[in-house]
Design a protein around this motif. Structure first.
Motif: not given
Length: 657
Positions: A237-254
């Motif tokens: 299922r689609l992630h409720p946070e928004g997957e492009w938003k979540r991807l951006r957060r993961v990149c910032n964490r990296l």
């Protein structure tokens, strides 16, 4: 400090995306990708075909305009692909050449940029494709690392042992930007919410410490985030946070936690190009002549002989290619249409509507080129059946039966052939004048190998059909009463065998003037099964060859690729209960040569425009003996396989030159 790069693959022709959903894909996937590059400052690589770029422009011209602006500002980088997503090792050289030419022209016209780097389509790589990309003007390529390491026996070696450059068939080489299947799949899983961010961060840190190299954090599809095509019931299922938003957060964490420094693909290319020259190698092997992406279910058969009707579609495309080449056709539109018909997406999980559209387009192009409406599955005109006693054989030609009527011997001044009528006209032995009439292919009887693992008869000229879902295995090893025909300088020996789903007519044609024997398999009528169909099985007679053996063929390039049979090979070994093979050869010009240390040759030729069969190899040792076989697949089983489709009539010629 760890360093990484991102490359996103855009494919609006993705097999299971219906045409009417394309604006939604642009809105949900392609615009967020540009925003990701803007918001994070990461110079992402964006790879797309000329066709996909054209389609986006027709649906949302503003996206193309913004992409062009960002390329000019070096906020992202264009990665080339070609006009269409063609599986290069399965198509003729001219098609690959045109595909790259048309793609690069489209990039220049719509984006004002010519890419330096090309991504290998579907990561289906062959040595010959290095030359294709280099001649097109590319300075480097993107390729999957895991399966190349597997092909080269480096899967347990340090990452530093991986080649930095791919060598072509000659002296040409290109630096490689490596994609990593596990890395990109782990990023997909954390963005989809399948694993915690903390677990993902720990894995990337481990890889950064372990690999000691720039990490390909992501090199895969853009359409997988915030969009699901509905292809599988098991789709997450689609992630409720928004997957492009979540991807951006993961990149910032990296960037924050691992102090990840982000490089553009071009910057990584320059690092690779500067590596020592001893890291230039061929990236293929006889066990993996065409490495592809991800896990074993993704092997080259996926686009050759599975899908809805890959065999028929590829055969049709070969017919169109030969017509264009024969006519000296230089019209961009015809080659562009052929490249689109050879796209990988028509050969996997294609929707009904898009498949029917492809059928119409094939018929339209065939009509434009004045070709027949469909590849023929008819039989040859063989002449009148004649009893052996009534045939007037040419001088120097003899046909005899042994006293039990099992073995039929055909002798001409050029060929000695023995057929087994008790085993469906399989070949007991075949010898050519050039080889001093020493048999080179035939049957290895049970007991030839001491190991029980090989405790069977290994025939030549046979057929194997397997339908795992129905627990059926069929061969042609039955009693037959051969019929003999004479046609000009040819003798045709044929037999009809009833099989589980239809009738097989097998014909052995001997040219009395040349060193040539042809095997023909005609399924009448015979719907393609949900399973495996392998024909034209050729078993080498080991005593006639001097080791080492080598196999050569063209796999999408201009020159033949040479593979030493120096390890265990079994392309037809099942990868799982749902995937029936692991690899194969392209042999895109319908020619395969086996040569030994003494330069004794066996040449196999066929016409892909009659039947685009997929050749496979088997080679294994048993104490001081070895089993070497070649066979041709008309059908394999994988997750793309659908019921229906046709088994094309297939002929392969065996000769010494």
């Amino acid at each position: 400090m760890a360093q990484g790069y991102l490359i996103f693959h855009l494919n609006i022709a993705f097999s299971s995306i219906p045409a009417e959903a394309r604006p939604e894909v642009i809105r949900k996937c392609y615009w967020p990708l540009l925003h990701l590059a803007e918001d994070t400052g990461i110079p992402v690589g964006i790879e797309l075909t000329g066709w996909t770029l054209q389609q986006i422009a027709s649906l949302d011209e503003s996206w193309v305009w913004r992409f062009r602006q960002m390329l000019e500002g070096r906020q992202c980088e264009l990665i080339g692909s070609g006009w269409s997503q063609v599986i290069g090792p399965l198509v003729p050289y001219d098609v690959n050449r045109w595909n790259q030419k048309l793609g690069r022209e489209a990039y220049q016209q719509m984006l004002g940029v010519t890419p330096r780097i090309a991504a290998v389509n579907e990561m289906a790589f062959s040595t010959g494709m290095v030359d294709v990309y280099a001649k097109a003007g590319y300075e480097g390529i993107v390729m999957d690392r895991d399966n190349v390491r597997l092909a080269l026996g480096l899967d347990h070696a340090p990452m530093s042992a991986t080649p930095t450059h791919a060598m072509g068939c000659g002296d040409t080489s290109l630096p490689v930007l490596w994609s990593d299947s596990i890395l990109f799949q782990r990023l997909q899983r954390v963005v989809h919410g399948d694993i915690p961010v903390s677990e993902y961060m720990a894995y990337v840190k481990q890889r950064a410490d372990q690999d000691g190299a720039t990490l390909p954090i992501y090199c895969n599809d853009a359409e997988i985030f915030d969009y699901r095509p509905g292809r599988f019931t098991s789709e997450s299922r689609l992630h409720p946070e928004g997957e492009w938003k979540r991807l951006r957060r993961v990149c910032n964490r990296l960037k924050e936690d691992l102090t990840m420094g982000w490089l553009s693909p071009g910057e990584v290319l320059e690092l690779q190009a500067a590596m020592p020259s001893q890291n230039i190698k061929r990236l293929t092997s006889v066990s993996q002549p065409i490495p592809v992406k991800k896990q074993a279910k993704y092997n080259i058969a996926r686009w050759a002989v599975t899908g809805r009707d890959d065999l028929w579609l590829n055969t049709s495309c070969h017919q169109i290619h030969q017509a264009l080449a024969r006519n000296g056709d230089e019209h961009d539109d015809n080659w562009r249409e052929l490249c689109e018909l050879w796209a990988s997406d028509l050969r996997t999980h294609i929707t009904d509507e898009r498949w029917n559209d492809a059928l119409t387009r094939v018929a339209t192009l065939r009509c434009r080129l004045d070709l027949e409406q469909s590849p023929s599955n008819g039989t040859e005109t063989a002449g009148v059946d004649q009893p052996l006693s009534e045939i007037s054989l040419p001088e120097g030609v003899r046909i005899n039966q042994n006293e039990e009527g099992i073995l039929w011997t055909v002798e001409t001044p050029q060929v000695h052939l023995v057929l087994n009528s008790r085993r469906g006209l399989t070949i007991k032995s075949l010898a050519f004048k050039s080889h001093s009439f020493e048999p080179v292919i035939g049957t290895l009887p049970q007991g030839y190998f001491s190991s029980i693992e090989l405790g069977a008869d290994f025939y030549s000229g046979g057929v194997i059909i397997e339908m795992p879902g129905e627990r059926i295995r069929v061969t042609d090893l039955e009693w037959v009463l051969p019929k003999i025909h004479q046609r000009s300088t040819e003798l045709l020996i044929s037999a009809v065998l009833p099989l589980v789903q239809g009738i097989l007519e097998k014909t052995i044609t001997v040219d009395v003037k040349t060193e040539r024997v042809k095997l023909t398999y005609d399924f009448q009528p015979f719907e393609r099964p949900q399973g495996v169909v392998r024909v034209g099985i050729v078993t080498l007679l080991p005593e006639s060859f001097s080791l080492p053996l080598a196999v050569s063929c063209v796999n999408g390039g201009q020159e033949a690729e040479l593979f030493q049979l120096d390890s265990v090979v079994n392309h037809g070994r099942a990868a799982s209960t749902l995937v029936s093979s692991t690899s194969a050869l392209g042999a895109t010009d319908g020619r395969l040569v086996i040569e030994d240390a003494g330069e004794r040759r066996l040449v196999l030729t066929w016409n892909p425009a009659d039947c685009a069969a997929l050749p496979m190899l088997q080679h294994q040792r048993s104490q001081d003996r070895y089993l070497s076989r070649i066979y041709f697949s008309l059908c394999e089983l994988d997750d793309t396989s659908r019921t229906g489709g046709r088994l094309m009539r297939f002929s392969v010629a065996l000769s010494a030159v």
